[in-house]
Design a protein around this motif. Structure first.
Motif, PDB file in Angstrom:
ATOM      1  N   LEU A 131       0.831  -1.205   0.000  1.00  0.00           N
ATOM      2  CA  LEU A 131       0.000   0.000   0.000  1.00  0.00           C
ATOM      3  C   LEU A 131       0.867   1.257   0.000  1.00  0.00           C
ATOM      4  N   VAL A 132       1.939   1.244   0.778  1.00  0.00           N
ATOM      5  CA  VAL A 132       2.838   2.397   0.850  1.00  0.00           C
ATOM      6  C   VAL A 132       3.486   2.662  -0.504  1.00  0.00           C
ATOM      7  N   TRP A 133       4.012   1.630  -1.136  1.00  0.00           N
ATOM      8  CA  TRP A 133       4.694   1.821  -2.421  1.00  0.00           C
ATOM      9  C   TRP A 133       3.720   2.348  -3.480  1.00  0.00           C
ATOM     10  N   SER A 148       1.681  18.814 -10.655  1.00  0.00           N
ATOM     11  CA  SER A 148       1.125  19.197  -9.357  1.00  0.00           C
ATOM     12  C   SER A 148       2.199  19.000  -8.301  1.00  0.00           C
ATOM     13  N   PRO A 149       3.138  19.939  -8.196  1.00  0.00           N
ATOM     14  CA  PRO A 149       4.303  19.735  -7.336  1.00  0.00           C
ATOM     15  C   PRO A 149       3.965  19.512  -5.866  1.00  0.00           C
ATOM     16  N   ARG A 150       2.817  20.017  -5.431  1.00  0.00           N
ATOM     17  CA  ARG A 150       2.450  19.801  -4.026  1.00  0.00           C
ATOM     18  C   ARG A 150       2.201  18.324  -3.725  1.00  0.00           C
ATOM     19  N   ALA A 151       2.022  17.524  -4.757  1.00  0.00           N
ATOM     20  CA  ALA A 151       1.843  16.088  -4.544  1.00  0.00           C
ATOM     21  C   ALA A 151       3.082  15.452  -3.923  1.00  0.00           C
ATOM     22  N   TRP A 152       4.245  16.112  -4.054  1.00  0.00           N
ATOM     23  CA  TRP A 152       5.435  15.583  -3.392  1.00  0.00           C
ATOM     24  C   TRP A 152       5.230  15.526  -1.883  1.00  0.00           C
ATOM     25  N   LEU A 153       4.422  16.425  -1.343  1.00  0.00           N
ATOM     26  CA  LEU A 153       4.135  16.375   0.092  1.00  0.00           C
ATOM     27  C   LEU A 153       3.380  15.095   0.445  1.00  0.00           C
ATOM     28  N   GLY A 154       2.441  14.712  -0.431  1.00  0.00           N
ATOM     29  CA  GLY A 154       1.720  13.464  -0.216  1.00  0.00           C
ATOM     30  C   GLY A 154       2.652  12.274  -0.232  1.00  0.00           C
ATOM     31  N   ALA A 155       3.596  12.289  -1.196  1.00  0.00           N
ATOM     32  CA  ALA A 155       4.574  11.196  -1.255  1.00  0.00           C
ATOM     33  C   ALA A 155       5.412  11.149   0.019  1.00  0.00           C
ATOM     34  N   GLY A 156       5.739  12.333   0.551  1.00  0.00           N
ATOM     35  CA  GLY A 156       6.521  12.392   1.784  1.00  0.00           C
ATOM     36  C   GLY A 156       5.766  11.848   2.982  1.00  0.00           C
ATOM     37  N   GLY A 160       6.902   8.634   5.108  1.00  0.00           N
ATOM     38  CA  GLY A 160       7.139   8.720   6.545  1.00  0.00           C
ATOM     39  C   GLY A 160       6.344   7.694   7.322  1.00  0.00           C
ATOM     40  N   LEU A 161       5.078   7.527   6.961  1.00  0.00           N
ATOM     41  CA  LEU A 161       4.255   6.508   7.618  1.00  0.00           C
ATOM     42  C   LEU A 161       4.762   5.110   7.288  1.00  0.00           C
ATOM     43  N   GLY A 162       5.209   4.927   6.042  1.00  0.00           N
ATOM     44  CA  GLY A 162       5.710   3.625   5.626  1.00  0.00           C
ATOM     45  C   GLY A 162       6.945   3.194   6.385  1.00  0.00           C
ATOM     46  N   LEU A 163       7.730   4.157   6.886  1.00  0.00           N
ATOM     47  CA  LEU A 163       8.927   3.810   7.638  1.00  0.00           C
ATOM     48  C   LEU A 163       8.603   3.084   8.939  1.00  0.00           C
ATOM     49  N   TYR A 164       7.357   3.189   9.387  1.00  0.00           N
ATOM     50  CA  TYR A 164       6.953   2.464  10.593  1.00  0.00           C
ATOM     51  C   TYR A 164       6.601   1.007  10.298  1.00  0.00           C
ATOM     52  N   ASN A 165       6.619   0.647   9.016  1.00  0.00           N
ATOM     53  CA  ASN A 165       6.336  -0.738   8.639  1.00  0.00           C
ATOM     54  C   ASN A 165       7.589  -1.447   8.126  1.00  0.00           C
ATOM     55  N   LYS A 166       8.238  -0.849   7.131  1.00  0.00           N
ATOM     56  CA  LYS A 166       9.483  -1.394   6.597  1.00  0.00           C
ATOM     57  C   LYS A 166      10.277  -0.234   6.023  1.00  0.00           C
ATOM     58  N   ALA A 286      21.286  -8.650  -2.095  1.00  0.00           N
ATOM     59  CA  ALA A 286      20.791 -10.001  -1.784  1.00  0.00           C
ATOM     60  C   ALA A 286      19.451  -9.944  -1.072  1.00  0.00           C
ATOM     61  N   GLY A 287      18.584  -9.021  -1.541  1.00  0.00           N
ATOM     62  CA  GLY A 287      17.257  -8.905  -0.971  1.00  0.00           C
ATOM     63  C   GLY A 287      16.333 -10.003  -1.466  1.00  0.00           C
ATOM     64  N   GLN A 288      15.161 -10.085  -0.869  1.00  0.00           N
ATOM     65  CA  GLN A 288      14.183 -11.093  -1.259  1.00  0.00           C
ATOM     66  C   GLN A 288      13.562 -10.731  -2.615  1.00  0.00           C
ATOM     67  N   PRO A 289      13.241 -11.723  -3.440  1.00  0.00           N
ATOM     68  CA  PRO A 289      12.689 -11.435  -4.773  1.00  0.00           C
ATOM     69  C   PRO A 289      11.421 -10.596  -4.756  1.00  0.00           C
ATOM     70  N   TYR A 290      10.625 -10.688  -3.696  1.00  0.00           N
ATOM     71  CA  TYR A 290       9.370  -9.930  -3.659  1.00  0.00           C
ATOM     72  C   TYR A 290       9.583  -8.449  -3.339  1.00  0.00           C
ATOM     73  N   TYR A 291      10.818  -8.024  -3.083  1.00  0.00           N
ATOM     74  CA  TYR A 291      11.065  -6.615  -2.778  1.00  0.00           C
ATOM     75  C   TYR A 291      10.646  -5.697  -3.925  1.00  0.00           C
ATOM     76  N   THR A 292      10.588  -6.220  -5.133  1.00  0.00           N
ATOM     77  CA  THR A 292      10.196  -5.405  -6.287  1.00  0.00           C
ATOM     78  C   THR A 292       8.682  -5.304  -6.445  1.00  0.00           C
ATOM     79  N   MET A 293       7.934  -5.983  -5.603  1.00  0.00           N
ATOM     80  CA  MET A 293       6.502  -6.179  -5.784  1.00  0.00           C
ATOM     81  C   MET A 293       5.727  -4.864  -5.911  1.00  0.00           C
ATOM     82  N   GLY A 294       6.007  -3.897  -5.044  1.00  0.00           N
ATOM     83  CA  GLY A 294       5.254  -2.645  -5.070  1.00  0.00           C
ATOM     84  C   GLY A 294       5.417  -1.888  -6.372  1.00  0.00           C
ATOM     85  N   LEU A 295       6.647  -1.803  -6.864  1.00  0.00           N
ATOM     86  CA  LEU A 295       6.890  -1.122  -8.136  1.00  0.00           C
ATOM     87  C   LEU A 295       6.270  -1.905  -9.282  1.00  0.00           C
TER      88      LEU A 295
END
Length: 479
Positions: A131-133, A148-156, A160-166, A286-295
């Motif tokens: 969901l975060v990605w 819409s440059p202000r959308a960068w704030l949304g990405a931020g 930031g919230l995503g850092l509390y998960n992974k 050497a990350g897990q193969p599913y690390y690319t999943m969000g992109l």
């Protein structure tokens, strides 16, 4: 300029509600996954971070328990809701790049793929990460494609919230940033809104980052351990598994091709370049193969738009494509969810194998403990080699002594009292790290006939030659 069409609430909402409903209906099937048993223990000790992960997923599991009771079904309710939200955000991404109702519904349907379903069924950290990605990708598209440059704030904020998960979302930012530097639009990197978004991400995620600094970056040590233990297998499987992470690979391939060829999408073609960069980066670390999943799911949502155009007005194509989508998503459903006896697909989906027989294993450990003389029972504790075993004993071991383990965060929950000089030990190999005299009393087995790593474990009775406080530093390990 790409025209945004109305959001297709009905078809996208039906898909999102359907995936959540399916997960809720099947949530009580099989049993706890070993990670869920671990999350359940961590949730009993809320803090800003743990040595192997940020706090969100354990606390999400605890929220389910607090709201609905201490059951496997209750733990899985929040994850089911998250995957429904994933489907809606994927539909929104398709809308941002010009997709109509068909494209948006197709983008949402990616949530029915085996890997997202399997991750949501067993409450993994991948649920919220997906969901975060997708949220970050949505705001990046808004910022670049729709100016819409202000959308960068949304990405931020999402980062930031995503850092509390992974912390994996940082890989996404690095790859998108490098891709913008390579293929543009480079002027976006100078936007004050972008840097404000990064500042917001750091500010929101600061408490968890402070935890890492204060505890000597345990997450980095954990990453090193994972790379050492699983790195070779991960690198071998990285490319082949890219084709099975999401159903209907031609759709996300179409997303990459369209980003590179469609002049209307020139402003976001960096997303196509970010994917091979991500694959290389995951290989290097050497990350897990599913690390690319969000992109990959973001590219799938974008690819739903040319797929919609390709299908438009062609009945034969619609029938063939529809049949393929139904077949592939159906295969994902039956291999990810508890719709068949666990032995049927356990060899194909290892998360199934890790949900089997925990109450049985606990009963076998209990039999060994109950065979001890009363004096030994009074001086005994339980000690396990991994957090799945510890979590199962914590959940099902009513009447048994307290359980300890040296793995990951559980090491911080010890040591046992020094007057506990007898240990009933569950280990995959002889527990020589404990010293003293250890005798194997039982081998774990399950009636389902499912092969999992617990079949390698034995139950030992150890009489310690030195106190726990001197043993404890030696038993710590990361996996």
């Amino acid at each position: 300029m790409v025209e945004r069409r109305p959001f297709a609430w009905l078809p996208a909402g039906v898909v999102a509600a359907g995936v959540t409903a399916l997960l809720l209906i099947t949530a009580g099937g099989y049993g706890y996954h070993r990670d869920e048993l671990y999350f359940r223990m961590l949730g009993q000790h809320p803090q800003w971070g743990y040595v192997d992960q940020p706090p969100f997923t354990p606390l999400m599991a605890r929220a389910g328990i607090e709201l609905f009771g201490d059951t496997v079904w209750a733990m899985r309710v929040p994850a089911a809701i998250l995957l429904g939200l994933v489907a809606l955000v994927a539909a929104a991404i398709a809308r941002e790049v010009g997709g109509g109702a068909v494209a948006q519904a197709l983008a949402a349907s990616g949530a029915f793929s085996a890997v997202p379903l399997s991750g949501a069924h067993v409450t993994s950290t991948a649920d919220a990460d997906l969901l975060v990605w997708l949220g970050v990708i949505f705001f990046v598209i808004r910022a670049l494609l729709h100016e819409s440059p202000r959308a960068w704030l949304g990405a931020g904020v999402v980062t930031g919230l995503g850092l509390y998960n992974k912390y994996l979302v940082v890989l996404l930012l690095l790859c998108i940033g490098a891709s913008i530097l390579l293929v543009g639009p480079r002027k976006a990197l100078l936007s004050p809104w972008l840097w404000a978004g990064l500042g917001l991400a750091l500010l929101i995620g600061l408490p968890n980052l402070i935890y890492q600094v204060a505890n000597d970056f345990p997450q980095a040590k954990m990453a090193e351990a994972v790379a050492e233990n699983k790195g070779d297998d991960s690198r071998t499987l990285l490319l082949p598994l890219q084709l099975v992470l999401l159903a209907v690979p031609p759709v996300w391939i179409a997303g990459i091709v369209t980003l590179l060829r469609d002049r209307k999408l020139r402003q976001i073609r960096a997303l196509a370049v970010a994917y091979p960069l991500m694959v290389v980066l995951v290989f290097v670390i050497a990350g897990q193969p599913y690390y690319t999943m969000g992109l990959l799911y973001g590219l799938f949502a974008i690819g739903a738009v040319p797929t919609e155009r390709w299908l438009s007005g062609h009945l034969t194509r619609q029938i063939v494509a529809g049949s393929a989508i139904v077949a592939l998503t159906g295969f994902g459903v039956v291999t990810a969810l508890p719709l068949a006896p666990p032995k049927t697909f356990a060899g194909l989906n290892e998360t199934i194998a890790d949900q089997v027989a925990w109450p049985e294993y606990v009963r076998q450990v209990a039999d060994v403990y109950e065979s001890l003389p009363p004096d030994d029972q009074r001086r005994a504790v339980l000690f396990t080699g991994n957090y799945g075993e510890a979590g199962a004993l914590d959940r099902y071991g009513k009447g048994l002594p307290e359980v300890y383990s040296g793995q990951n965060e559980l090491h911080h929950f010890g040591p046992p009292p020094d007057d506990k000089t007898v240990a009933v030990v569950v280990f995959q190999a002889p527990p020589t790290v404990l010293g003293g005299r250890c005798e194997a009393r039982a081998a774990l087995h399950n009636s389902e006939g499912v092969e999992n790593e617990e079949l390698e474990a034995k139950v030992y009775v150890c009489r310690l030659a030195e106190p726990w406080h001197t043993l404890w530093p030696r038993v710590q390990h990361y996996d």
